[in-house]
Design an enzyme around this catalytic site. Sequence first.
Site, PDB file in Angstrom:
ATOM      1  N   TYR A   1     -61.927 -40.086  30.311  1.00 43.39           N
ATOM      2  CA  TYR A   1     -62.951 -40.549  31.253  1.00 43.39           C
ATOM      3  C   TYR A   1     -63.733 -39.344  31.752  1.00 43.39           C
ATOM      4  CZ  TYR A   1     -60.178 -44.896  31.537  1.00 43.39           C
ATOM      5  OH  TYR A   1     -59.516 -46.065  31.261  1.00 43.39           O
TER       6      TYR A   1
ATOM      7  N   PHE B   1     -56.734 -44.087  28.694  1.00 42.63           N
ATOM      8  CA  PHE B   1     -56.935 -45.342  29.424  1.00 42.63           C
ATOM      9  C   PHE B   1     -56.394 -45.320  30.856  1.00 42.63           C
ATOM     10  CE2 PHE B   1     -56.931 -46.796  24.924  1.00 42.63           C
ATOM     11  CZ  PHE B   1     -58.217 -47.313  24.881  1.00 42.63           C
TER      12      PHE B   1
ATOM     13  N   HIS C   1     -61.880 -52.986  20.520  1.00 47.71           N
ATOM     14  CA  HIS C   1     -61.639 -52.112  21.672  1.00 47.71           C
ATOM     15  C   HIS C   1     -61.649 -52.940  22.955  1.00 47.71           C
ATOM     16  CE1 HIS C   1     -62.303 -48.750  24.493  1.00 47.71           C
ATOM     17  NE2 HIS C   1     -61.805 -47.996  23.531  1.00 47.71           N
TER      18      HIS C   1
END
Length: 222
Positions: A67, A78, A187
């Site tokens: 991120y 994640f 995804h």
Amino acid sequence: MQVEIHPSWEKVLQSEFSSPYFHDLIAFVKEDYKNSRCFPPGSQIFNAFDRCPFEQVKVVLLGQDPYHGPGQAHGLCFSVPEGIPHPPSLQNIFKELEGDLGLAVPQSGNLEAWAKQGVFLLNATLTVRAHQAASHQKKGWEQFTDEVIKKLSQQGQGLVFMLWGGFAKQKIKLIDTDKHLVLSSGHPSHLSANRGYWFGNKHFSQCNAYLKDQGKTPIQWG
């Protein structure tokens, strides 16, 4: 090149750490961390490895990039630290867990509990410049993490590889599908999930059924 990483991985990956491409990669990362805001914090770049020793890996979950927003990345794909709002992909992961296993959506998006049970939360690229997705791609990280996947495939037995999205699916060529289970789907991003490529894949229940067949303890996903 001395890299601070869990000893189990240091032993397996020593040839990578001493290779010219890895020297160049680390030089690039150090320079960019010095001149730009980058994520995750330097001490957490190898967090996935530190939280899940090589011999304890049961499941490999592959992400693409950390991120790139403030406070989000902490070295586990994640996952976000305690108190950080769930990004869209993580929201959809939790929704699929709810649909597959009936697990309530947790308040925390920190997936360290998965890592401690043997879920290796690997991003293909381990670093990124703030607000610039893919900014550290094609600098050497992919070569390194491809070797990590190969080592797990070669030396592991009865692992589960979760490949979500087109990028991750390409990694199947690195995996011995005769000795491991590969679960692939779209995804969990909003774009893919809303087109029907994510929800209902039931990867979490399939994973646990396979681990049981292998005589391994299933993952407590919630």
